[in-house]
Design a protein around this motif. Structure first.
Motif, PDB file in Angstrom:
ATOM      1  N   LYS A  67      12.546   0.574  -2.477  1.00 36.35           N
ATOM      2  CA  LYS A  67      11.918  -0.562  -3.154  1.00 36.35           C
ATOM      3  C   LYS A  67      11.230  -0.116  -4.448  1.00 36.35           C
ATOM      4  O   LYS A  67      11.329  -0.788  -5.486  1.00 36.35           O
ATOM      5  CB  LYS A  67      10.889  -1.199  -2.211  1.00 36.35           C
ATOM      6  N   LEU A  68      10.554   1.053  -4.400  1.00 32.91           N
ATOM      7  CA  LEU A  68       9.886   1.542  -5.608  1.00 32.91           C
ATOM      8  C   LEU A  68      10.901   1.903  -6.681  1.00 32.91           C
ATOM      9  O   LEU A  68      10.670   1.673  -7.877  1.00 32.91           O
ATOM     10  CB  LEU A  68       9.010   2.757  -5.264  1.00 32.91           C
ATOM     11  N   LYS A  69      12.033   2.463  -6.260  1.00 24.32           N
ATOM     12  CA  LYS A  69      13.094   2.795  -7.227  1.00 24.32           C
ATOM     13  C   LYS A  69      13.571   1.530  -7.943  1.00 24.32           C
ATOM     14  O   LYS A  69      13.792   1.531  -9.164  1.00 24.32           O
ATOM     15  CB  LYS A  69      14.259   3.468  -6.509  1.00 24.32           C
ATOM     16  N   THR A  70      13.694   0.437  -7.203  1.00 28.74           N
ATOM     17  CA  THR A  70      14.111  -0.836  -7.806  1.00 28.74           C
ATOM     18  C   THR A  70      13.106  -1.272  -8.883  1.00 28.74           C
ATOM     19  O   THR A  70      13.489  -1.725  -9.964  1.00 28.74           O
ATOM     20  CB  THR A  70      14.223  -1.921  -6.714  1.00 28.74           C
ATOM     21  N   HIS A  71      11.808  -1.136  -8.563  1.00 25.29           N
ATOM     22  CA  HIS A  71      10.771  -1.497  -9.551  1.00 25.29           C
ATOM     23  C   HIS A  71      10.888  -0.619 -10.799  1.00 25.29           C
ATOM     24  O   HIS A  71      10.776  -1.110 -11.935  1.00 25.29           O
ATOM     25  CB  HIS A  71       9.375  -1.310  -8.943  1.00 25.29           C
ATOM     26  N   LEU A  72      11.096   0.690 -10.601  1.00 22.99           N
ATOM     27  CA  LEU A  72      11.173   1.618 -11.735  1.00 22.99           C
ATOM     28  C   LEU A  72      12.398   1.326 -12.605  1.00 22.99           C
ATOM     29  O   LEU A  72      12.326   1.380 -13.842  1.00 22.99           O
ATOM     30  CB  LEU A  72      11.204   3.063 -11.227  1.00 22.99           C
ATOM     31  N   ILE A  73      13.516   1.023 -11.962  1.00 23.65           N
ATOM     32  CA  ILE A  73      14.736   0.681 -12.727  1.00 23.65           C
ATOM     33  C   ILE A  73      14.490  -0.593 -13.528  1.00 23.65           C
ATOM     34  O   ILE A  73      14.897  -0.717 -14.696  1.00 23.65           O
ATOM     35  CB  ILE A  73      15.943   0.527 -11.777  1.00 23.65           C
ATOM     36  N   LEU A 111       3.058   5.961  -3.033  1.00 24.54           N
ATOM     37  CA  LEU A 111       4.182   6.744  -3.561  1.00 24.54           C
ATOM     38  C   LEU A 111       4.169   6.744  -5.087  1.00 24.54           C
ATOM     39  O   LEU A 111       4.485   7.762  -5.720  1.00 24.54           O
ATOM     40  CB  LEU A 111       5.500   6.181  -3.023  1.00 24.54           C
ATOM     41  N   PHE A 112       3.789   5.622  -5.682  1.00 26.04           N
ATOM     42  CA  PHE A 112       3.729   5.518  -7.140  1.00 26.04           C
ATOM     43  C   PHE A 112       2.698   6.513  -7.709  1.00 26.04           C
ATOM     44  O   PHE A 112       2.953   7.210  -8.695  1.00 26.04           O
ATOM     45  CB  PHE A 112       3.354   4.077  -7.514  1.00 26.04           C
ATOM     46  N   ILE A 113       1.538   6.600  -7.053  1.00 30.16           N
ATOM     47  CA  ILE A 113       0.514   7.563  -7.477  1.00 30.16           C
ATOM     48  C   ILE A 113       1.028   8.989  -7.319  1.00 30.16           C
ATOM     49  O   ILE A 113       0.820   9.847  -8.174  1.00 30.16           O
ATOM     50  CB  ILE A 113      -0.784   7.363  -6.656  1.00 30.16           C
ATOM     51  N   SER A 165       1.361   8.205   0.886  1.00 30.33           N
ATOM     52  CA  SER A 165       2.009   8.795  -0.291  1.00 30.33           C
ATOM     53  C   SER A 165       2.908   9.970   0.094  1.00 30.33           C
ATOM     54  O   SER A 165       3.792  10.357  -0.674  1.00 30.33           O
ATOM     55  CB  SER A 165       0.953   9.258  -1.298  1.00 30.33           C
ATOM     56  N   THR A 166       2.662  10.542   1.272  1.00 29.01           N
ATOM     57  CA  THR A 166       3.493  11.677   1.727  1.00 29.01           C
ATOM     58  C   THR A 166       4.389  11.300   2.901  1.00 29.01           C
ATOM     59  O   THR A 166       5.505  11.784   3.021  1.00 29.01           O
ATOM     60  CB  THR A 166       2.603  12.866   2.121  1.00 29.01           C
ATOM     61  N   VAL A 170       0.840  -1.200   0.000  1.00 26.14           N
ATOM     62  CA  VAL A 170       0.000   0.000   0.000  1.00 26.14           C
ATOM     63  C   VAL A 170       0.877   1.253   0.000  1.00 26.14           C
ATOM     64  O   VAL A 170       0.604   2.230  -0.710  1.00 26.14           O
ATOM     65  CB  VAL A 170      -0.948   0.010   1.224  1.00 26.14           C
ATOM     66  N   ALA A 171       1.967   1.221   0.771  1.00 27.43           N
ATOM     67  CA  ALA A 171       2.864   2.388   0.842  1.00 27.43           C
ATOM     68  C   ALA A 171       3.527   2.650  -0.509  1.00 27.43           C
ATOM     69  O   ALA A 171       3.641   3.803  -0.955  1.00 27.43           O
ATOM     70  CB  ALA A 171       3.917   2.162   1.913  1.00 27.43           C
ATOM     71  N   GLN A 172       3.958   1.559  -1.202  1.00 28.06           N
ATOM     72  CA  GLN A 172       4.596   1.722  -2.509  1.00 28.06           C
ATOM     73  C   GLN A 172       3.595   2.237  -3.541  1.00 28.06           C
ATOM     74  O   GLN A 172       3.920   3.090  -4.370  1.00 28.06           O
ATOM     75  CB  GLN A 172       5.193   0.389  -2.966  1.00 28.06           C
ATOM     76  N   LEU A 173       2.356   1.728  -3.487  1.00 32.32           N
ATOM     77  CA  LEU A 173       1.326   2.189  -4.419  1.00 32.32           C
ATOM     78  C   LEU A 173       1.030   3.675  -4.193  1.00 32.32           C
ATOM     79  O   LEU A 173       0.887   4.445  -5.151  1.00 32.32           O
ATOM     80  CB  LEU A 173       0.043   1.364  -4.239  1.00 32.32           C
TER      81      LEU A 173
END
Length: 387
Positions: free
Chosen positions: A363-369, A309-311, A353-354, A304-307
Motif C-alpha cells: 500500500k505504501l509503494k502505491t502511495h509513493l508511485i 514504515l514511511f518514517i 516500522s520494523t 499507523v503501520a504505513q506511517l
C-alpha cells in the motif's frame, strides 16, 4: 517419652550397633516388639489427649516423620556386601516392619487431624513408592501439552514448575494431591490455543510467580500492537470479564502465596486505571486551547503501520538521522494522527516500522508511485534524463 523413642532409633536400632553385636534373629524380633511397644506408648501419650492443639499435633507428628526418615536411611547402610549378609537381610525386614508401623500411625493421626496431616511432609519411605507414579502422570500430561497448539514459553514454565514441585526435599500430601489433580486435568484436555490453557491454570490456582509474569508480559505485548488507547481499554475490560467468569479453586499450588485471582485482578485493575488516566490526560490536553495550539496534531491519511514504515524509509535513506530514533518516533506520535487513531502510541509506531506486513509495504509503494507520477506530471520530469 519423646527422648526415649528417639534414643531407641538413634542408638538401639542403628545398623552399626546391631551388626557389630552380632545380634541373632530372636533378639531382632524382641527388638522389633520393643520398639512397637515404645511407639504405642508414645502415640497414646502424644495424641490421645481430650483437646489437642494443631501445633501440638504437628510437633509430635513431625517427630514420627523424622524417625521414619532415619530408619529409612538405615536401609541404605545394609549393603549386600556386608560380611553379615544373613543378619543384614533379617534386619532389613525388621526395619521394613517398623517403617510400616510408623506409616500406619502417621496415617491414623493425619486422618483424625486432616488440616495438620495434609501439610505434613511425607516420609521418604512413603514418597519413594509414589514418586515414580507421579512422574509418569506428569510426563503423560506434558507430552499432551507438547502436541497442543500452545506457546512454548508456557509449556516450558509448566514443565519447570512440575519437576521443581515433585523434586522438593520435602513434599506433603496437599502438594501431591494438587499435582496429581492438575496433571490428570491437563491429560484430558483438548486445547484450542494458549488462552485455553491459561484459563485452566487460572481455575486450578496455578499461582506460580512465573505464570503470572508470563501472562502479564503477553498482555503487555498485545496492548503494544493496539495503537488506540480506547481499544486498549476495551481489551483490558474484556480480560477482566473473562476471568470474573471463571470459578477459581480453593486449593492453591502454593498455599502461602497470593491467589491467581488476586494477582490478575490487581494487575488488570492497575492497567485499567492507568489507561483511563492517559485517556483523561489526553482529553484535557486536547481541550486546552493554548496547549493544543503548540501541540496541534496533523492528520495524515495513512494507517499507523504505513506511517511507521514511511518514517523508517526516511531513516534508512538518510533523510532522518539514525541517532535518537526513539525520540523521532515519539515526535511523530505526538504531532500526527490517523483517521483510525487520534492518539498514536510511540511504542506501537516504532514496532510497526520494523514488523511490516506485505500488505502494508504494498500500500505504501502505491502511495509513493502516486507521488512520483504527480512530480512527473507537474514538473515535466517524464522525459528528463536520469528520471
Amino acid at each position: 517419652m519423646k527422648f526415649k523413642i528417639s534414643q531407641w532409633v538413634d542408638e538401639v536400632l542403628h545398623p552399626k550397633t546391631l551388626i557389630k553385636n552380632e545380634i541373632n534373629k530372636e533378639d531382632l524380633v524382641k527388638l522389633e516388639n520393643g520398639f512397637l511397644n515404645q511407639l504405642k506408648n508414645y502415640t497414646e501419650w502424644a495424641f490421645n489427649g481430650t483437646v489437642l492443639s494443631r501445633r501440638h499435633t504437628a510437633v509430635h507428628l513431625r517427630l514420627l516423620v523424622n524417625l521414619s526418615n532415619t530408619i529409612y536411611g538405615y536401609l541404605f547402610c545394609l549393603t549386600s556386601a556386608s560380611k553379615h549378609k544373613k543378619t543384614s537381610s533379617e534386619l532389613r525386614l525388621i526395619y521394613l516392619n517398623i517403617l510400616n508401623a510408623l506409616e500406619k500411625t502417621i496415617a491414623a493421626v493425619a486422618q483424625s487431624e486432616p488440616k495438620v496431616g495434609s501439610k505434613m511432609p511425607l516420609t521418604r519411605y512413603h514418597y519413594s513408592g509414589l514418586k515414580m507414579e507421579i512422574k509418569t502422570i506428569i510426563k503423560n500430561s506434558l507430552n499432551i501439552l507438547k502436541r497442543s497448539p500452545i506457546e512454548k514459553k508456557l509449556y516450558d514454565l509448566i514443565e519447570r514448575e512440575f519437576f521443581l514441585f515433585i523434586n522438593k526435599k520435602e513434599i506433603n500430601q496437599y502438594e501431591i494431591d494438587y499435582t496429581w489433580n492438575l496433571s490428570r486435568q491437563i491429560a484430558n484436555l483438548d486445547l484450542a490455543d494458549t488462552s485455553d490453557l491459561i484459563d485452566i491454570l487460572f481455575i486450578n490456582e496455578f499461582n506460580s510467580r512465573i505464570f503470572f509474569d508470563f501472562y502479564s508480559n503477553e498482555l503487555n505485548s498485545k496492548l503494544k500492537d493496539i495503537p488506540n488507547l480506547h481499544d486498549q481499554l476495551l481489551t483490558i475490560i474484556a480480560e477482566q470479564d473473562r476471568f470474573n467468569g471463571l470459578a477459581g479453586s480453593t486449593i492453591k499450588m502454593y498455599p502461602c502465596h497470593a491467589s491467581t485471582y488476586d494477582h490478575f485482578k490487581t494487575f488488570l485493575a492497575n492497567k485499567e486505571r492507568h489507561l483511563k488516566q492517559l485517556i483523561n490526560l489526553r482529553r484535557v490536553v486536547s481541550q486546552d486551547e493554548q496547549f493544543s495550539k503548540s501541540t496541534h496534531r496533523l492528520k495524515i491519511f495513512l494507517s499507523v503501520a504505513q506511517l511507521g514504515l514511511f518514517i523508517r524509509l526516511f531513516v534508512e535513506k538518510g533523510l532522518l538521522a539514525k541517532e535518537n530514533i526513539g525520540d523521532q518516533f515519539t515526535f511523530f506520535a505526538s504531532h500526527f494522527s490517523t483517521p483510525q487513531a487520534p492518539f498514536i502510541s510511540a511504542e506501537s509506531l516504532r514496532k510497526k516500522s520494523t514488523d511490516v506486513e506485505f500488505a502494508t509495504a504494498q500500500k505504501l509503494k502505491t502511495h509513493l508511485i502516486g507521488m512520483l507520477n504527480w512530480l512527473n506530471e507537474n514538473y515535466n520530469l517524464s522525459n528528463y534524463k536520469g528520471s
